[in-house]
Design an enzyme around this catalytic site. Structure first.
Site, PDB file in Angstrom:
ATOM      1  N   LYS A 117       0.860  -1.189   0.000  1.00 19.77           N
ATOM      2  CA  LYS A 117       0.000   0.000   0.000  1.00 19.77           C
ATOM      3  C   LYS A 117       0.886   1.226   0.000  1.00 19.77           C
ATOM      4  CE  LYS A 117      -4.486   0.860   0.228  1.00 19.77           C
ATOM      5  NZ  LYS A 117      -5.564  -0.045  -0.161  1.00 19.77           N
TER       6      LYS A 117
HETATM    7  N1  GLU Z   1      -7.128   0.154  -3.475  1.00 19.00           N
HETATM    8  C1  GLU Z   1      -7.858  -1.025  -3.785  1.00 19.00           C
HETATM    9  C2  GLU Z   1      -7.932  -1.951  -2.581  1.00 19.00           C
HETATM   10  O1  GLU Z   1      -7.814  -1.509  -1.450  1.00 19.00           O
HETATM   11  C3  GLU Z   1      -7.348  -1.700  -5.042  1.00 19.00           C
HETATM   12  C4  GLU Z   1      -5.923  -2.185  -4.985  1.00 19.00           C
HETATM   13  C5  GLU Z   1      -5.413  -2.708  -6.314  1.00 19.00           C
HETATM   14  O2  GLU Z   1      -6.170  -2.803  -7.265  1.00 19.00           O
HETATM   15  O3  GLU Z   1      -4.231  -3.025  -6.362  1.00 19.00           O
HETATM   16  O4  GLU Z   1      -8.176  -3.117  -2.701  1.00 19.00           O
END
Ligand code: GLU
Length: 429
Positions: A117
């Site tokens: 993240k």
């Molecule tokens: N931000 C989204 C999540 O929390 C998508 C993450 C992604 O597609 O890599 O799952």
């Protein structure tokens, strides 16, 4: 006496940061599974965390510096994967927790990624479009030493979008000297994005709600829905649920919410948001203003928290009236609230399952980028539905067999897959 009461009160309401909350969750799943303590220790640490400062030239000529993070929690099952959020409250501890949940999310879905993240501590609403572009490009250049199509693949999250991903893809491509569409997902279609990606998180939430209703023998039609947060996930989920005949009776965004017993017109709400407005501007017969807190306690069948962490806590969980909660947000329910909801027989579709449609279609986008061969939207949606249905079924069966709630069941499925990968690969050197 007075002091004692105050003390008790303080002790009864546990305040934790998201990483501490994630570790409480890890403790329960490890205990339930009798997880090898060494494997647990490994999962309780992030593989890599990068803190960067992001100096940018503001429109008025001054220099501002923001702090950004990219955390890779685990890469045992494949490259690291996870979104980037821009929010004034972003902290390293929050990003670590979100990276941990991404590892679990990818594992429970059977998507061959680890978890990561990123975040920048900024209020993007206060920046001009030019300032946002410079912030995104400088942040990307700072984290380019650890991201890449085979290493770590960012995507949109809170207050980032396909345009943000386009700037990231372009900046990374400039750094490496060739176009690298696979470095991010959630891109615009024109530069290697996938059809269906923009709607994927909301669509995935709807698929798991449909699965749950079917499994529990409930009727979807005319069920009443409340949605907290009207960004990408919340607004699309509300639209798709109202298309299915459910009644969206309350929605909110960062400014507050609106409620209407007869149901809100979701297209009208989307028009207001498209113009940069707030759902609180919605008016009509029987429409009343509510707060974000009131929305969570609204009388409804389905509650969709689609905003931030820590919304349903031991303080308000007893007052939640929904019979089903579908977590479009990451980490909206605390472990204490989970216990209360389980005892009250509220069926919770946990974040790592409910909102996994986003990363699942991110995976499909990345696969298309690598092959340089793109699919029709119905093919993407069909694959998404297959993966969501299968994951729901697997988790539901574990929850029945082990007599645990859906969160613990999802975590058990995920952690056992991650643990197997760690065991098979072994520890280096
Ligand atoms: N931000 C989204 C999540 O929390 C998508 C993450 C992604 O597609 O890599 O799952």
């Amino acid at each position: 006496m007075v002091l004692k009461t105050a003390e008790n009160k303080m002790q009864s309401h546990v305040e934790r940061n998201p990483w501490q909350m994630a570790m409480v969750q890890l403790d329960s799943v490890a205990a339930k599974m009798k997880l090898d303590p060494g494997i647990k220790k490994k999962i309780a640490h992030c593989k890599r965390a990068l803190i960067v400062s992001i100096p940018i030239r503001m429109d008025d000529g001054s220099i501002e510096v923001f702090e950004g993070y990219r955390v890779q929690h685990n890469v045992e099952r494949g490259p690291a994967k996870g979104g980037i959020r821009y929010h004034p409250d972003v902290t390293l501890e929050e990003v670590k927790a979100l990276a941990f949940w991404m590892t679990l999310k990818c594992a429970v879905m059977g998507v061959p990624y680890g978890g990561a993240k990123g975040g920048v501590r900024v209020n993007p609403k206060e920046l001009s479009i030019g300032e946002l572009e410079r912030l995104t490009r400088r942040f990307t250049s700072e984290i380019s030493i650890i991201i890449g199509p085979e290493k770590d693949i960012p995507a949109p999250d809170v207050y980032t979008n396909p345009q943000t991903m386009a700037w990231m893809m372009d900046t990374y491509s400039m750094v490496v000297g060739y176009s690298a569409p696979g470095v991010v997902t959630g891109k615009p279609i024109e530069i290697g994005g996938s059809l269906g990606r923009n709607e994927a998180t909301g669509r995935g939430v709807v698929y798991v709600i449909q699965n749950a209703f079917k499994q529990l023998g409930w009727n979807l039609k005319d069920s009443r829905v409340a949605v907290q947060g009207f960004g990408n996930a919340g607004s699309i989920c509300a639209k798709l649920l109202s298309d299915l005949g459910l009644k969206v009776i309350a929605v909110s965004d960062s400014k507050g919410g609106v409620h209407c017993d007869k149901g809100l017109d979701v297209s009208k709400l989307n028009q207001i948001k498209a113009k940069g407005g707030s759902v609180t501007e919605y008016t009509g017969n029987g429409v009343t203003r509510i707060t974000n807190e009131e929305l969570l306690e609204t009388k409804c069948d389905v509650l969709v928290p689609a905003a931030l962490e820590n919304q349903i806590t031991e303080e308000n969980a007893r007052r939640v009236q929904a019979k089903l909660i579908a977590e479009a947000a990451n980490g909206p329910t605390t472990p204490e609230a989970d216990k209360i909801l389980y005892d009250r027989e509220v069926f919770v579709l946990p974040d790592i399952l409910a909102n996994a449609g986003g990363v699942t279609v991110s995976y499909l986008e990345w696969v298309q980028d690598i092959q340089a061969y793109f699919w029709k939207e119905e093919d993407v949606n069909r694959r998404l539905q297959d993966i969501m249905d299968k994951a729901f079924q697997t988790v539901y069966e574990v929850s029945k067999k082990e007599r645990v709630d859906m969160r613990l069941a999802a975590q058990m499925v995920a952690v056992s897959r991650i643990a197997k990968a760690i065991q098979i690969r072994g520890i280096f050197p």
